[in-house]
Design an enzyme around this catalytic site. Structure first.
Site, PDB file in Angstrom:
ATOM      1  N   GLU A 113       0.840  -1.214   0.000  1.00 23.47           N
ATOM      2  CA  GLU A 113       0.000   0.000   0.000  1.00 23.47           C
ATOM      3  C   GLU A 113       0.866   1.252   0.000  1.00 23.47           C
ATOM      4  O   GLU A 113       0.531   2.259  -0.624  1.00 23.47           O
ATOM      5  CB  GLU A 113      -0.930  -0.003   1.223  1.00 23.47           C
ATOM      6  CG  GLU A 113      -2.019  -1.058   1.107  1.00 23.47           C
ATOM      7  CD  GLU A 113      -2.892  -1.106   2.348  1.00 23.47           C
ATOM      8  OE1 GLU A 113      -2.388  -1.562   3.400  1.00 23.47           O
ATOM      9  OE2 GLU A 113      -4.054  -0.693   2.279  1.00 23.47           O
ATOM     10  N   GLU A 136      -4.100  -9.480   3.302  1.00 22.76           N
ATOM     11  CA  GLU A 136      -4.828  -9.229   4.549  1.00 22.76           C
ATOM     12  C   GLU A 136      -5.989 -10.201   4.771  1.00 22.76           C
ATOM     13  O   GLU A 136      -6.295 -10.555   5.904  1.00 22.76           O
ATOM     14  CB  GLU A 136      -5.357  -7.787   4.575  1.00 22.76           C
ATOM     15  CG  GLU A 136      -4.298  -6.719   4.818  1.00 22.76           C
ATOM     16  CD  GLU A 136      -3.596  -6.238   3.559  1.00 22.76           C
ATOM     17  OE1 GLU A 136      -3.677  -6.922   2.508  1.00 22.76           O
ATOM     18  OE2 GLU A 136      -2.963  -5.167   3.611  1.00 22.76           O
TER      19      GLU A 136
END
Ligand code: 3HC
Ligand code: NAI
Length: 655
Positions: A104, A124
């Site tokens: 990210e 995730e």
């Protein structure tokens, strides 16, 4: 303490380097260091900034150990925002695995480069979460809705070339990454390349029906889990709302998922898996025995899969069978399995050819004279196994590791027939052995430390999750299956049907209900094992009368087309009134009163039976730690990862 982040100027390029072993997780110290370096770079003479990591990988994501602690500023979203807001171009230079929050950060950089073997991903979901630092919003803008859904709902990382083709990275750098990234940053400055913020890009065109398609398929694939649905909602928000609004949807979903029992269970499993590989009392400096060649005895259901597991890791395999005919059959099963892997796109023809070339066969035990390790996988017959271990003692070179894949037998008794019990160990693979990740490593009373250490290391090499077990009947997993199986038999006699028991457990999250599992494993295995027991050891006939009658009626389970269910060509289990009648008859004979049983009672009694036995296993020191038992059940018995394993579930009363 020195900061894990350093910042230096090299000409016009500001270089941020992070060195936080082992995997450069984004701990508070790392976040703070990068945040400060970005701020410093805004005011110095740099004209572009490069972010790179030392060590084996780019950032592996948020620091998972900090998840249960109070958040310290700057949080990851603040850091990501600061990177994207930089007034000077920021280049992320990735090697190893750029995962989760790490990727990210790269997505918030204005330009991204990576080494050819680097992988990027947003895993995730495997922790019951979703990206919480803009990953759902930026990936969708850069790669489009479908690629974003695939990447984030699967959690599977992709290699640099694929990421480049999707628009997630810009450049692949062969050779020295840092100097390549610095040179590229210099070029971007020379070209007056714009500050390119992914949050400002438009989402590529997409078909609006896609969200419902993913929701439907995820409801099936990720039964009961909440994170996959929230991912779809966040990607949909990226496609339909402003960046700021989409980010708010992502943030709320992240917070909700973080507070969920599902994420607590999955995070427990992440650490438990890594913990399982550690054997508490082994000396740290132990020298392992090299394992480059392996003999497999028996080319049946297990032997073939075990052979493939080793060959797939580049280890030479010699398979021994009882006759030429059995050998041809064993090798042809391997060929069939490999062909299946090619058909499903799991392996290429080239990979299969190179793995298959490592497997040869023989009917002569002399072929095992030079192998480093042998794994015996013949019928579950203690006398046969002992006879084979005597033969191995005669033919194998000194120091060869002698392993048995027995499901239940006493590894110490097998070791005792050899002149080298210290070289004997159990390696209990699960079926299908080339696919199932679990390996129970059975440490005998006399197993040498270096043998255990070598087997744990080779387990990692063949990509198994190894858990150490002491010697007892059935080791960890199958021993727990005994009371679980007994409870399922009690439930049947008391009034539940196989179908009701299995669907109650499957709705709760088990991959397969107990009776379907017994049918799959083959009822004859336990039946045969029982024949070696005294009546006292067998216990109450309540627990085994029905399966005994099934086997004696030729119903061995799926392999014979019938067991607790009947099976048609497509392996679909169908309820069989004959079985229900058999159960009723046994209940009457044994004087068991029949009644309505609720699904809740089925789940409660079956899970408690696992947990109670797990506690005994811990008390007796058969398992090293409670979390090892969780790993056995998650990876070997289809226990739902979202519930963290039986012991975690019991201790935390999850869900
Ligand atoms: N946080 C904290 N510790 C971590 C970690 C992380 N993200 N990733 C790995 N570790 C630790 C492991 O627990 C292990 O510790 P140990 O040696 O004490 O047991 C050590 O680092 C080495 O890990 P592995 O044994 O797994 O090393 P490998 O080389 O086999 O694998 C890896 C490296 C591929 C990076 C693997 O560790 C991995 O997949 N890590 C997790 C990645 C991940 O899930 N990232 C997402 C985190 S959530 C997130 O980023 C939220 C954000 O969106 C806001
Ligand atoms: P299987 O019956 O499919 O295969 C056994 C093979 O051993 C046969 O091909 C047979 O020809 C061969 N064999 C017999 N005697 C031999 C000898 N003297 N020398 C060489 N080969 C010989 O059995 P399966 O299911 O593969 O089980 C093997 C072992 O693995 C057993 O101990 C079993 O308990 C264990 N196991 C089985 C699992 C399963 O799901 N089937 C799971 C985990 C362990």
């Amino acid at each position: 303490m020195a900061s894990p982040v350093s910042y230096r100027l090299e000409g016009i390029i500001g270089i941020i380097t992070v060195d936080s072993p082992p995997v450069n997780a984004l701990s508070h110290a790392v976040r703070e260091g990068i945040f400060d370096a970005i701020s410093e770079a805004q005011g110095d003479s740099s004209e572009a900034i490069v972010i790179s990591c030392d060590g084996r990988t780019f950032f592996a994501g948020a620091d998972i150990t900090e998840f249960d602690k109070p958040l310290k500023d700057p949080g990851l979203p603040d850091l990501v925002k600061a990177i994207e807001a930089s007034s000077k171009p920021v280049v992320a230079a990735m090697h190893g695995t750029a995962l989760g929050g790490g990727f990210e950060m790269a997505l918030a950089a204005h330009y991204r480069c990576a080494m050819p073997f680097a992988k990027v991903g947003l895993p995730e979901v495997k922790l019951g979460l979703l990206p919480g630092a803009g990953g759902t919003q930026r990936t969708t803008r850069l790669a489009g809705v479908k690629a974003s859904l695939d990447l984030i709902t699967s959690g599977v990382p992709i290699v640099a070339a694929k990421a480049k083709s999707l628009g997630l990275i810009d450049k692949i750098i062969d050779g020295n990454l840092l100097s390549g990234a610095i040179a590229w940053a210099g070029q971007l400055v020379a070209d007056q390349a714009p500050i390119r913020r992914s949050s400002e890009q438009a989402v590529p065109e997409y078909d609006a029906a896609i969200f419902e398609e993913y929701r439907t398929s995820l409801r099936r694939r990720a039964r009961g889990q909440i994170a996959p649905g929230r991912i779809v909602a966040a990607v949909e928000a990226a496609a339909t709302m402003s960046f700021t609004d989409g980010l708010a949807i992502e943030k709320q979903a992240f917070l909700d998922c973080m507070a969920s029992p599902e994420s607590a269970g999955m995070r427990h499993i992440f650490f438990a898996e890594r913990e399982a590989s550690k054997v508490d009392d082994l000396p740290r400096d132990i020298v392992q025995r090299p394992i480059e060649t392996v003999g497999i005895i028996g080319g049946g259901t297990m032997g073939g899969g075990i052979a493939m597991s080793f060959a797939n890791a580049g280890i030479q395999v010699t398979m021994i069978e009882i006759s030429d005919e059995a050998l041809v059959r064993g090798l042809s099963i391997i060929d069939r399995n490999y062909a299946g892997s090619v058909k499903r796109g799991k392996l290429s023809e080239k990979q299969v050819a190179s793995y298959r070339a490592l497997i040869s066969g023989s009917t002569d035990y002399a072929a095992l004279a030079d192998v480093d390790m042998v794994v015996e996988a013949v019928f579950e017959n203690p006398d046969l196994k002992k006879k084979i271990f005597k033969q191995l003692d005669d033919v194998c070179k000194p120091g060869a590791i002698l392993a048995t894949n027995t499901s239940y037998q006493d590894v110490d008794a097998i070791a005792a027939v050899t002149s080298r019990p210290e070289d004997v160990v159990g390696m209990h693979f699960f079926s299908p052995a080339h696919i199932m990740k679990l390996l129970e490593v059975v440490r005998g009373e006399k197993t040498a430390d270096d043998v255990l250490a070598s087997v744990m290391a080779v387990a990692k090499k063949i990509r198994k999750v190894a858990v150490v077990s002491g010697v007892c009947y059935g080791f960890i997993g199958n021993r727990m299956l005994q009371p679980y199986g007994k409870t399922s038999q009690m439930l049947l006699l008391e009034g539940a049907t196989p179908q009701q028991i299995d669907s109650a457990m499957e709705s709760w999250g088990m991959a397969m209900g107990p009776l379907r599992v017994f049918d799959l494993a083959g009822l004859d295995i336990d039946y045969t094992a029982r024949q070696a027991l005294t009546d006292e050891q067998k216990g109450d006939p309540m627990f085994y009368r029905v399966p005994d009658l099934l086997v004696e009626a030729g119903r061995m389970g799926q392999k014979s087309g019938a067991g607790f269910y009947t099976y048609e060509g497509n392996r679909k289990a169908t309820s069989d009134p004959v079985v229900n009648k058999m159960i009723e008859k046994v209940a009457a004979e044994l004087g068991v009163e029949r009644r309505e049983i609720s699904d809740g009672e089925i789940v409660e009694r079956l899970i408690s039976s696992l947990v109670d036995e797990g506690r005994k296993i811990l008390d007796e020191g058969i398992a090293q730690r409670s979390s090892d038992i969780d790993i056995v059940y998650i990876y070997g018995y289809g226990f739902p990862a979202a519930r963290g394993g039986p012991m975690f579930y019991a201790d935390n009363a999850v869900g």
